[in-house]
Design a protein around this motif. Structure first.
Motif, mmCIF file in Angstrom:
data_model
loop_
_atom_site.group_PDB
_atom_site.id
_atom_site.type_symbol
_atom_site.label_atom_id
_atom_site.label_comp_id
_atom_site.label_asym_id
_atom_site.label_seq_id
_atom_site.Cartn_x
_atom_site.Cartn_y
_atom_site.Cartn_z
ATOM 1 N N MET A 1 3.207 5.835 -3.352
ATOM 2 C CA MET A 1 3.915 5.802 -4.233
ATOM 3 C C MET A 1 3.557 6.565 -5.867
ATOM 4 O O MET A 1 3.155 7.459 -6.032
ATOM 5 N N LEU A 2 2.715 5.565 -5.366
ATOM 6 C CA LEU A 2 1.991 5.364 -7.244
ATOM 7 C C LEU A 2 0.809 6.540 -7.025
ATOM 8 O O LEU A 2 0.984 7.428 -8.607
ATOM 9 N N ALA A 3 0.340 6.966 -5.902
ATOM 10 C CA ALA A 3 -0.834 7.961 -6.703
ATOM 11 C C ALA A 3 0.100 8.890 -6.948
ATOM 12 O O ALA A 3 -0.774 10.043 -7.143
ATOM 13 N N VAL A 4 0.775 9.751 -6.334
ATOM 14 C CA VAL A 4 1.715 10.688 -5.089
ATOM 15 C C VAL A 4 2.188 10.868 -7.312
ATOM 16 O O VAL A 4 1.844 11.903 -7.446
ATOM 17 N N ALA A 5 2.354 10.047 -7.826
ATOM 18 C CA ALA A 5 3.655 10.322 -9.535
ATOM 19 C C ALA A 5 1.898 10.539 -10.107
ATOM 20 O O ALA A 5 1.944 11.620 -10.886
ATOM 21 N N ASP A 6 1.055 9.505 -9.986
ATOM 22 C CA ASP A 6 -0.256 10.049 -11.512
ATOM 23 C C ASP A 6 -0.934 11.745 -11.111
ATOM 24 O O ASP A 6 -1.175 12.324 -11.510
ATOM 25 N N LEU A 7 -0.910 12.061 -9.804
ATOM 26 C CA LEU A 7 -1.247 13.309 -8.544
ATOM 27 C C LEU A 7 -0.201 14.319 -10.448
ATOM 28 O O LEU A 7 -0.973 15.189 -10.583
ATOM 29 N N PRO B 1 10.779 -1.088 5.620
ATOM 30 C CA PRO B 1 9.929 0.656 5.983
ATOM 31 C C PRO B 1 11.477 1.459 5.518
ATOM 32 O O PRO B 1 11.599 1.777 3.519
ATOM 33 N N THR B 2 13.015 0.967 5.509
ATOM 34 C CA THR B 2 13.866 0.761 5.143
ATOM 35 C C THR B 2 13.990 0.875 3.816
ATOM 36 O O THR B 2 14.566 1.140 2.553
ATOM 37 N N ALA B 3 13.542 -0.242 3.234
ATOM 38 C CA ALA B 3 13.780 -0.854 1.579
ATOM 39 C C ALA B 3 12.854 0.013 0.712
ATOM 40 O O ALA B 3 12.902 0.197 -0.017
ATOM 41 N N VAL B 4 11.749 0.351 1.067
ATOM 42 C CA VAL B 4 10.375 1.015 0.960
ATOM 43 C C VAL B 4 10.828 1.668 0.948
ATOM 44 O O VAL B 4 10.937 2.908 -0.502
ATOM 45 N N ALA B 5 11.624 2.883 1.449
ATOM 46 C CA ALA B 5 12.165 4.277 1.698
ATOM 47 C C ALA B 5 13.045 4.559 0.465
ATOM 48 O O ALA B 5 13.170 5.131 -0.095
ATOM 49 N N LYS B 6 14.376 3.902 0.659
ATOM 50 C CA LYS B 6 15.163 3.410 -0.695
ATOM 51 C C LYS B 6 14.373 3.700 -1.929
ATOM 52 O O LYS B 6 14.865 4.113 -2.815
ATOM 53 N N THR B 7 13.423 2.611 -1.787
ATOM 54 C CA THR B 7 13.090 1.749 -2.959
ATOM 55 C C THR B 7 12.475 3.764 -4.044
ATOM 56 O O THR B 7 12.579 3.905 -4.634
ATOM 57 N N GLY B 8 11.500 4.519 -2.348
ATOM 58 C CA GLY B 8 10.983 5.591 -3.013
ATOM 59 C C GLY B 8 12.181 6.791 -3.822
ATOM 60 O O GLY B 8 12.137 7.451 -5.467
ATOM 61 N N LEU B 9 13.443 6.195 -2.849
ATOM 62 C CA LEU B 9 14.406 7.565 -3.131
ATOM 63 C C LEU B 9 14.672 6.849 -4.877
ATOM 64 O O LEU B 9 15.138 7.606 -5.311
ATOM 65 N N VAL B 10 15.335 5.714 -4.772
ATOM 66 C CA VAL B 10 15.858 5.419 -6.205
ATOM 67 C C VAL B 10 15.070 5.538 -7.277
ATOM 68 O O VAL B 10 15.718 6.059 -8.667
ATOM 69 N N ALA B 11 13.613 5.531 -7.420
ATOM 70 C CA ALA B 11 12.814 6.014 -8.445
ATOM 71 C C ALA B 11 13.311 7.437 -8.336
ATOM 72 O O ALA B 11 13.163 8.187 -9.757
ATOM 73 N N TYR C 1 0.396 -1.488 0.565
ATOM 74 C CA TYR C 1 0.216 0.408 -0.408
ATOM 75 C C TYR C 1 0.218 1.024 -0.237
ATOM 76 O O TYR C 1 0.317 2.145 -0.311
ATOM 77 N N LEU C 2 2.241 1.048 1.112
ATOM 78 C CA LEU C 2 2.890 1.907 0.588
ATOM 79 C C LEU C 2 2.811 2.284 -1.046
ATOM 80 O O LEU C 2 3.741 3.867 -1.400
ATOM 81 N N PHE C 3 3.404 1.442 -1.890
ATOM 82 C CA PHE C 3 3.347 1.382 -3.007
ATOM 83 C C PHE C 3 2.829 2.028 -4.103
ATOM 84 O O PHE C 3 2.726 3.090 -4.912
ATOM 85 N N LEU C 4 1.171 1.546 -3.664
ATOM 86 C CA LEU C 4 0.776 2.601 -4.254
ATOM 87 C C LEU C 4 0.070 3.339 -4.055
ATOM 88 O O LEU C 4 0.156 4.746 -5.242
#
Length: 317
Positions: free
Chosen positions: A67-73, A140-150, A62-65
């Motif tokens: 992120m997708l919503a923020v990108a869509d907006l 949670p750290t891995a999820v945050a790092k994924t957002g940073l990589v994006a 749901y955190l990735f979802l």
């Protein structure tokens, strides 16, 4: 005096035409576009509020979802307000700097969405193929790092486009046959060789997106193998349902993106107004449909949505 202006390497403003050949219909076209934009804002806003409000949804999927919503907006808001101003008020002028900014955020967001969709595929791969390691891998750290990589990868890919455009002389050509600014459309106005822009704009983003697609496909091969090994039909159906939502989102994002990119460069026989209409729908359809797909197909989101909004309504009453 005219010679100085005409030979200026960068025009002060660009003129956005809108949809060539359909200028008389701009107001009518704006009605469904505005409706879809408002619905996308509402859908993604509700999704973000639901995930943020409900602690049980603070999980990688749901955190990735979110992120997708923020990108869509970001994607739709970068293009649509200026598009509607053009349709409603004939506000066709856009400064050179604003045009480059719009171009950057459009391409940047598309690249970031591709990383997020890859992360969502990896999330499903770990959840289905290695469920016992899910909590250890997707922390949670891995999820945050994924957002940073994006963010970092998208920035490194798209930022050079600004320099590739700034080096070009435009010689007075400043009419963009589109509703928003994008890299190749701006480059084609230049009175110089744009082969570097064409090659970079096609090969680098395309290679990155193809790499993402290959990794997503590999993930789903392993997922399908694991699904057919599940002994429980209920578990298999639940996993298929979750993966089905993600596959729908993949189709909404990659198919229009590929069509728009390829027709812009190779589809000379396709009428320009058709290409531009489809390019406009590309910045509207994924933001509109993604929250609908996940909201309708994902039971946890439906249940938490009802819980959050019923509780909020009771609180205000």
């Amino acid at each position: 005096m005219p010679l100085v202006n005409l030979t200026s390497p960068m025009p002060a403003t660009f003129i956005l035409v809108g949809i060539p050949g359909m200028e008389q219909l701009h107001v009518w076209i704006s009605i469904p576009f505005c409706t879809m934009y408002l619905a996308a804002l509402l859908g993604n806003g509700v999704l973000l509020f639901t995930v943020w409000s409900e602690r049980s949804l603070h999980q990688p999927m749901y955190l990735f979802l979110s992120m997708l919503a923020v990108a869509d907006l970001t994607l739709s808001t970068t293009a649509v307000p200026k598009m509607l101003a053009l349709f409603w008020f004939r506000a066709r002028e856009i400064s050179f700097g604003a045009c480059l900014t719009q171009m950057f955020f459009l391409h940047f967001t598309c690249s970031a969405e591709s990383v997020i969709l890859l992360a969502m595929a990896f999330d499903r791969f770990v959840a289905i193929c290695h469920p016992l390691r899910y909590g250890a891998v997707l922390t949670p750290t891995a999820v945050a790092k994924t957002g940073l990589v994006a963010l970092l990868r998208s920035f490194c890919i798209i930022f050079p486009c600004i320099f590739l455009l700034k080096r070009l002389p435009f010689c007075g050509h400043n009419v963009i046959l589109h509703t928003y600014c994008e890299h190749i459309g701006i480059a084609r106005l230049a009175c110089a060789d744009i082969s570097v822009n064409l090659w970079y704009g096609l090969t680098v983003p395309l290679a990155v997106v193809v790499l993402d697609l290959v990794l997503i496909a590999v993930s789903y091969v392993f997922i399908l193998v694991a699904l057919f090994r599940l002994p429980s039909r209920t578990a298999r159906h639940k996993a298929f349902n979750t993966c089905g939502s993600h596959i729908c989102v993949l189709v909404f994002f990659y198919v229009p993106a590929a069509f728009t990119a390829l027709t812009h460069r190779f589809g000379w026989n396709i009428p320009r107004h058709i290409h531009i209409l489809l390019a406009n729908l590309y910045v509207l359809f994924p933001p509109l449909l993604n929250p609908v797909v996940y909201g309708v197909r994902t039971q946890q989101i439906r249940e938490k949505f009802v819980k959050v909004f019923v509780c909020s309504k009771s609180h205000f009453l």
